[in-house]
Motif scaffolding. Structure first.
Motif, short mmCIF file in Angstrom:
data_model
loop_
_atom_site.label_atom_id
_atom_site.label_comp_id
_atom_site.label_asym_id
_atom_site.label_seq_id
_atom_site.Cartn_x
_atom_site.Cartn_y
_atom_site.Cartn_z
N ARG A 117 0.94 -1.18 -0.08
CA ARG A 117 0.17 0.07 0.16
C ARG A 117 0.92 1.15 0.02
O ARG A 117 1.65 1.51 0.85
N ASN A 119 1.35 5.58 -1.98
CA ASN A 119 0.96 6.78 -2.91
C ASN A 119 1.33 6.39 -4.30
O ASN A 119 2.44 5.65 -4.40
N SER A 163 -2.86 4.50 -3.41
CA SER A 163 -3.92 5.35 -2.96
C SER A 163 -3.73 6.74 -3.39
O SER A 163 -2.57 7.36 -3.85
N GLY A 164 -4.86 7.73 -3.18
CA GLY A 164 -4.92 8.85 -3.64
C GLY A 164 -6.16 9.38 -3.70
O GLY A 164 -7.17 9.07 -3.11
N ASP A 167 -8.56 5.64 -5.18
CA ASP A 167 -7.56 4.49 -4.76
C ASP A 167 -7.64 3.50 -5.84
O ASP A 167 -8.90 2.98 -6.33
N THR A 182 -11.39 12.40 1.33
CA THR A 182 -11.40 13.75 1.17
C THR A 182 -9.87 14.28 1.41
O THR A 182 -9.05 13.55 1.77
N PHE A 185 -7.46 14.19 4.32
CA PHE A 185 -6.53 13.12 4.79
C PHE A 185 -5.16 13.59 4.46
O PHE A 185 -4.21 13.24 5.16
N GLN A 186 -4.70 14.57 3.56
CA GLN A 186 -3.59 14.93 3.17
C GLN A 186 -2.81 15.74 4.28
O GLN A 186 -1.67 16.06 4.37
N GLY A 192 -1.82 7.58 5.43
CA GLY A 192 -1.40 6.55 4.76
C GLY A 192 -0.97 5.18 5.75
O GLY A 192 -1.26 4.03 5.21
N PHE A 221 -12.02 2.76 4.94
CA PHE A 221 -11.13 3.96 5.47
C PHE A 221 -11.51 5.19 4.61
O PHE A 221 -11.62 6.45 5.15
N1 LIG Z 1 -7.08 14.16 -2.60
C1 LIG Z 1 -7.68 13.37 -2.07
N2 LIG Z 1 -8.88 13.22 -1.90
C2 LIG Z 1 -9.60 12.11 -1.01
N3 LIG Z 1 -9.03 11.23 -0.65
C3 LIG Z 1 -7.51 10.96 -0.47
C4 LIG Z 1 -6.90 12.20 -1.14
N4 LIG Z 1 -5.59 12.29 -1.23
C5 LIG Z 1 -5.58 10.84 -0.28
N5 LIG Z 1 -6.80 10.38 0.11
C6 LIG Z 1 -6.80 9.34 1.03
O1 LIG Z 1 -5.93 9.41 1.86
C7 LIG Z 1 -5.78 8.21 2.60
C8 LIG Z 1 -4.31 7.90 2.51
O2 LIG Z 1 -3.81 7.93 1.40
P1 LIG Z 1 -2.39 8.61 0.78
O3 LIG Z 1 -2.45 10.16 1.14
O4 LIG Z 1 -2.52 8.26 -0.67
O5 LIG Z 1 -1.25 8.06 1.70
P2 LIG Z 1 0.27 8.52 2.15
O6 LIG Z 1 -0.17 9.47 3.45
O7 LIG Z 1 1.07 7.50 2.21
O8 LIG Z 1 0.73 9.50 0.94
C9 LIG Z 1 -6.30 7.33 1.52
O9 LIG Z 1 -7.64 6.68 2.14
C10 LIG Z 1 -6.71 7.97 0.36
O10 LIG Z 1 -7.78 7.53 -0.47
#
Ligand SMILES: Nc1ncnc2c1ncn2[C@@H]1O[C@H](COP(=O)(O)OP(=O)(O)O)[C@@H](O)[C@H]1O
Ligand SMILES: Cc1ncsc1CCOP(=O)(O)O
Ligand SMILES: [Mg+2]
Length: 263
Positions: A117, A119, A163-164, A167, A182, A185-186, A192, A221
């Motif tokens: 898993r 990004n 993911s992003g 996903d 949403t 999360f970022q 992640g 999630f």
């Molecule tokens: N722009 C976004 N819009 C909606 N959900 C997001 C977005 N970016 C990340 N997510 C969600 O955030 C969670 C963590 O994923 P991600 O941000 O890709 O991981 P990481 O923190 O390792 O970079 C996942 O559930 C993903 O679907």
């Protein structure tokens, strides 16, 4: 999609063993706990076999390892394989740091992971696809993320979650996508990492169907994050993180079914 796996986690309380990182360890432990599984963390190689023995899934996070920890991660991966426990890996920042990529690929040559898993920047690096990753974040690239994820899955012979905003989940042949989530999360470091360990909890109750477990974990999630975001009037990263824990505990299968968007 078997959203009911969430109820199975809550009914059976599987143990998820983690090698975590010092940045997000508490979020990861509480995220696993809140959703209904039972976290345990380990930092000592001597306890590996026994730890894996009491666990229902193993999640290896490569977020901040030192050389001795690489030996521990290797031992844990091998023990998970030997004891037939589902194994998830989160290859943090392998797209940005070549040393990390080398370590991650070396490790995955020595044990077989069930789910990766990461990004887009991380999965592109493992697939050998050009991408401009940025630290722990996905960065930017113009390759098709479905093709990137499929290439990584074929290379490592496992399920891959890229993911992003969307996903992408694939075993190299079949592809599922989850559109919930949403951008909040970022704004929370550790989103992640939490997802990766929660994937472990879903694998633990999946009867060996890790493609289905991975899809369901992503849907649950991301949907729970979306439920929280819908409750907030403005971007509040601190409130988001606290309420995310609450909703991981409170959200029902019906709540998720109401908003689920996937194909
Ligand atoms: N722009 C976004 N819009 C909606 N959900 C997001 C977005 N970016 C990340 N997510 C969600 O955030 C969670 C963590 O994923 P991600 O941000 O890709 O991981 P990481 O923190 O390792 O970079 C996942 O559930 C993903 O679907
Ligand atoms: C900031 C940081 N540095 C090393 S690991 C880590 C946390 C990464 O967490 P996530 O990938 O879940 O955002
Ligand atoms: Mg990450």
């Amino acid at each position: 999609m078997k959203i009911d796996l969430l109820n199975q986690i809550r009914e059976t309380n599987p143990v998820v063993l983690n090698i975590s990182n010092f940045v997000t360890v508490q979020d990861v432990a509480n995220g696993i706990n809140a959703i209904g599984a039972s976290p345990i963390m380990s930092e000592e190689i001597a306890e590996t076999d026994e730890m894996v023995g009491i666990s229902n899934a193993v999640a290896l996070n490569l977020g901040a390892f030192s050389k001795p920890q690489v030996d521990h991660i290797l031992a844990m991966g091998k023990a998970a394989n030997a004891q037939h426990k589902p194994l998830v890996i989160d290859p943090v920042a392998v797209g940005a740091i070549s040393y990390r990529k080398k370590v991650a690929l070396d490790l995955m040559n020595q044990f077989q992971v069930d789910v990766i898993r990461g990004n887009a920047g991380e999965i592109a690096a493992l697939a050998g696809v050009a991408w401009d990753a940025k630290g722990i974040d996905a960065g930017s690239g113009n390759q098709d993320v479905v093709e990137v994820a499929k290439a990584a899955a074929k290379k490592q012979n496992c399920v891959v979650i890229l993911s992003g905003e969307t996903d992408v989940i694939t075993d190299g042949e079949h592809v599922a996508r989850v559109f919930n989530g949403t951008p909040l999360f970022q704004l929370h470091v550790g989103s992640g990492d939490m997802l990766s360990s929660i994937v472990g909890a879903f694998c633990a109750v999946s009867d060996g169907d890790y493609f289905e477990a991975a899809q369901t974990a992503c849907l649950v999630f991301a949907s729970i994050g979306q439920i929280v975001a819908d409750q907030l009037k403005e971007e509040r990263p601190g409130t988001f993180a606290a309420r995310l824990m609450d909703e991981l505990h409170l959200a029902s299968v019906a709540d998720i079914e109401k908003i689920a968007q996937f194909d």
